[in-house]
Design an enzyme around this catalytic site. Sequence first.
Site, PDB file in Angstrom:
ATOM      1  N   SER A 162      -7.849   4.051  -1.471  1.00 38.82           N
ATOM      2  CA  SER A 162      -7.612   2.606  -1.601  1.00 38.82           C
ATOM      3  C   SER A 162      -8.790   1.875  -2.237  1.00 38.82           C
ATOM      4  CB  SER A 162      -7.341   1.986  -0.234  1.00 38.82           C
ATOM      5  OG  SER A 162      -6.210   2.562   0.346  1.00 38.82           O
ATOM      6  N   ASP A 201       0.839  -1.206   0.000  1.00 40.21           N
ATOM      7  CA  ASP A 201       0.000   0.000   0.000  1.00 40.21           C
ATOM      8  C   ASP A 201       0.878   1.263   0.000  1.00 40.21           C
ATOM      9  OD1 ASP A 201      -2.333   1.496   0.103  1.00 40.21           O
ATOM     10  OD2 ASP A 201      -3.224   0.198   1.617  1.00 40.21           O
ATOM     11  N   THR A 235      -8.485  -2.030   0.541  1.00 41.93           N
ATOM     12  CA  THR A 235      -7.633  -2.671  -0.466  1.00 41.93           C
ATOM     13  C   THR A 235      -7.961  -4.154  -0.654  1.00 41.93           C
ATOM     14  OG1 THR A 235      -5.888  -1.053  -0.094  1.00 41.93           O
ATOM     15  CG2 THR A 235      -5.245  -3.093  -1.161  1.00 41.93           C
TER      16      THR A 235
END
Length: 197
Positions: A117, A67, A180
């Site tokens: 995200s 990430d 995510t």
Amino acid sequence: MELVSRTVVLAALMAFFGIVLTSAHSDHYAYEKEPNYWYDLGQQELQAALRMKQQGVAKNLILFLGDGMGVTTVTGGRIWAGQQHGLYGEEHLLSWDKFPFVGLSKTYNVDSQTTDSAASATAFLCGIKTRQGVLSVDGRAVRGNCSKMAGNEVESIMNWALAAGKSVGLISTARVTHATPAAGYARSPDRNWECDW
Ligand SMILES: *[C@@H]1O[C@H](CO)[C@@H](O)[C@H](O)[C@H]1NC(C)=O
């Protein structure tokens, strides 16, 4: 005169505390000053690229996502990792620096220049750009509105793999309902609707 004495005091303090400053202007290795070192390195990399042949068709796929891991973060990580090995750092290679191919992507979404995200996971797992904050629904959906969701859901690569008779799995160091990972298996008009309370 004052500047000189300040510099001397600063240098003495740094020496006392053992502070060493490294910068892009400090000397690296002697061999880096020889043009042939760089020409040879260029030739080696060129020859390695020319030797590369396609090795059949991939049977399975592992998608590994860090990430926020853009080019600058990876550069910082490479230098830090190299320094842990006693190197200057910049010359180090992370394992994926040795992968044969690299791709870059533009990460804007349909209503924001800087994606979040949920929208970015929908992009890399479902193949479409969408709105900020929505999971596995397209840009016709409206964040936070259930009545705008029906008919605007999209399939993720996990669905495509299952349809092709593959097994799929999802592992996350964040909670699995976080945006995510969630775009892999969930559809929601709001990433924050993780549970009822
Ligand atoms: C959701 O969309 C419907 C249909 O356009 C609209 O009537 C409703 O007011 C919206 N709800 C919210 C919370 O925005």
